[in-house]
Design a protein around this motif. Structure first.
Motif, PDB file in Angstrom:
ATOM      1  N   SER A  11       0.847  -1.055  -0.163  1.00 55.31           N
ATOM      2  CA  SER A  11      -0.036  -0.034  -0.019  1.00 55.31           C
ATOM      3  C   SER A  11       0.755   1.112  -0.088  1.00 55.31           C
ATOM      4  CB  SER A  11      -0.904  -0.026   1.212  1.00 55.31           C
ATOM      5  OG  SER A  11      -1.654   1.236   1.283  1.00 55.31           O
ATOM      6  N   SER A  12       0.270   2.304  -0.614  1.00 54.68           N
ATOM      7  CA  SER A  12       1.028   3.579  -0.459  1.00 54.68           C
ATOM      8  C   SER A  12       0.207   4.810   0.079  1.00 54.68           C
ATOM      9  CB  SER A  12       1.504   3.825  -1.888  1.00 54.68           C
ATOM     10  OG  SER A  12       0.578   4.041  -2.702  1.00 54.68           O
ATOM     11  N   ASP A  13      -0.790   4.200   1.057  1.00 48.27           N
ATOM     12  CA  ASP A  13      -1.483   5.128   1.774  1.00 48.27           C
ATOM     13  C   ASP A  13      -1.075   5.933   2.537  1.00 48.27           C
ATOM     14  OD1 ASP A  13      -3.642   3.931   0.452  1.00 48.27           O
ATOM     15  OD2 ASP A  13      -4.665   2.894   1.848  1.00 48.27           O
ATOM     16  N   LEU A  14       0.257   5.939   2.939  1.00 51.98           N
ATOM     17  CA  LEU A  14       0.824   6.649   4.049  1.00 51.98           C
ATOM     18  C   LEU A  14       1.075   7.966   3.176  1.00 51.98           C
ATOM     19  CD1 LEU A  14       3.087   4.301   5.931  1.00 51.98           C
ATOM     20  CD2 LEU A  14       0.973   5.535   6.896  1.00 51.98           C
ATOM     21  N   GLN A  15       0.450   9.173   3.441  1.00 51.64           N
ATOM     22  CA  GLN A  15       0.959  10.401   2.769  1.00 51.64           C
ATOM     23  C   GLN A  15       0.863  11.532   3.712  1.00 51.64           C
ATOM     24  OE1 GLN A  15      -2.000  11.280  -0.474  1.00 51.64           O
ATOM     25  NE2 GLN A  15      -1.083   9.910  -1.584  1.00 51.64           N
ATOM     26  N   GLN A  16       1.802  12.457   3.571  1.00 54.31           N
ATOM     27  CA  GLN A  16       2.059  13.612   4.388  1.00 54.31           C
ATOM     28  C   GLN A  16       1.845  14.680   3.416  1.00 54.31           C
ATOM     29  OE1 GLN A  16       5.607  13.385   6.899  1.00 54.31           O
ATOM     30  NE2 GLN A  16       5.734  15.551   6.759  1.00 54.31           N
ATOM     31  N   THR A  38       7.731  -3.415   5.137  1.00 56.33           N
ATOM     32  CA  THR A  38       8.982  -2.941   4.960  1.00 56.33           C
ATOM     33  C   THR A  38       8.753  -1.632   3.464  1.00 56.33           C
ATOM     34  OG1 THR A  38      11.305  -3.221   4.242  1.00 56.33           O
ATOM     35  CG2 THR A  38       9.785  -4.511   3.034  1.00 56.33           C
ATOM     36  N   SER A  39       9.509  -0.798   3.684  1.00 54.41           N
ATOM     37  CA  SER A  39       9.554   0.257   2.407  1.00 54.41           C
ATOM     38  C   SER A  39       9.973  -0.206   1.209  1.00 54.41           C
ATOM     39  CB  SER A  39      10.281   1.434   2.723  1.00 54.41           C
ATOM     40  OG  SER A  39      10.419   2.372   2.014  1.00 54.41           O
ATOM     41  N   THR A  40       9.366   0.030   0.032  1.00 55.61           N
ATOM     42  CA  THR A  40       9.873  -0.418  -1.329  1.00 55.61           C
ATOM     43  C   THR A  40       9.892   0.726  -2.162  1.00 55.61           C
ATOM     44  OG1 THR A  40       7.404  -1.067  -2.064  1.00 55.61           O
ATOM     45  CG2 THR A  40       8.764  -2.773  -1.153  1.00 55.61           C
ATOM     46  N   THR A  78       5.469   3.690  -0.236  1.00 55.44           N
ATOM     47  CA  THR A  78       5.054   2.517  -0.588  1.00 55.44           C
ATOM     48  C   THR A  78       5.586   1.219   0.392  1.00 55.44           C
ATOM     49  OG1 THR A  78       4.748   3.042  -2.849  1.00 55.44           O
ATOM     50  CG2 THR A  78       4.655   0.494  -2.258  1.00 55.44           C
ATOM     51  N   CYS A  79       4.695   0.802   1.115  1.00 53.92           N
ATOM     52  CA  CYS A  79       5.045  -0.518   2.204  1.00 53.92           C
ATOM     53  C   CYS A  79       4.459  -1.722   1.927  1.00 53.92           C
ATOM     54  CB  CYS A  79       4.643   0.029   3.463  1.00 53.92           C
ATOM     55  SG  CYS A  79       5.005   1.752   4.148  1.00 53.92           S
TER      56      CYS A  79
END
Length: 85
Positions: A11-16, A38-40, A78-79
């Protein structure tokens, strides 16, 4: 409320969101991945054609706002789930 990651493989939902004043630049870290992921990739999304990515590495985005007004960009990560977790 916290995001439920239990059914996601990646998922890449983590946005700031970050707002830069006119003519300024800065270096911003992407949010960290939750436990078991893990971060990709690091992602930088610009909100104006007058913004420029200066560098993107190690989970950080360096952005320059060359416009005459403040502008927003988004830093995300993206994690992906660590196998076996």
């Amino acid at each position: 409320r916290p995001r439920d990651w239990s059914s996601d493989v990646c998922s890449s939902d983590l946005q700031q969101p970050v707002t830069l004043p006119a003519g300024s630049g800065s270096y911003f870290p992407a949010p960290t991945c939750p436990t078991g992921y893990t971060s990709t990739a690091t992602n930088c999304e610009l909100g104006s054609y007058d913004m420029h990515i200066v560098a993107m590495r190690n989970g950080n985005c360096a952005v320059q706002n060359s416009s005459g007004t403040s502008a927003t960009f988004w830093v995300s990560r993206t994690c992906c789930r660590v196998p076996g977790r």
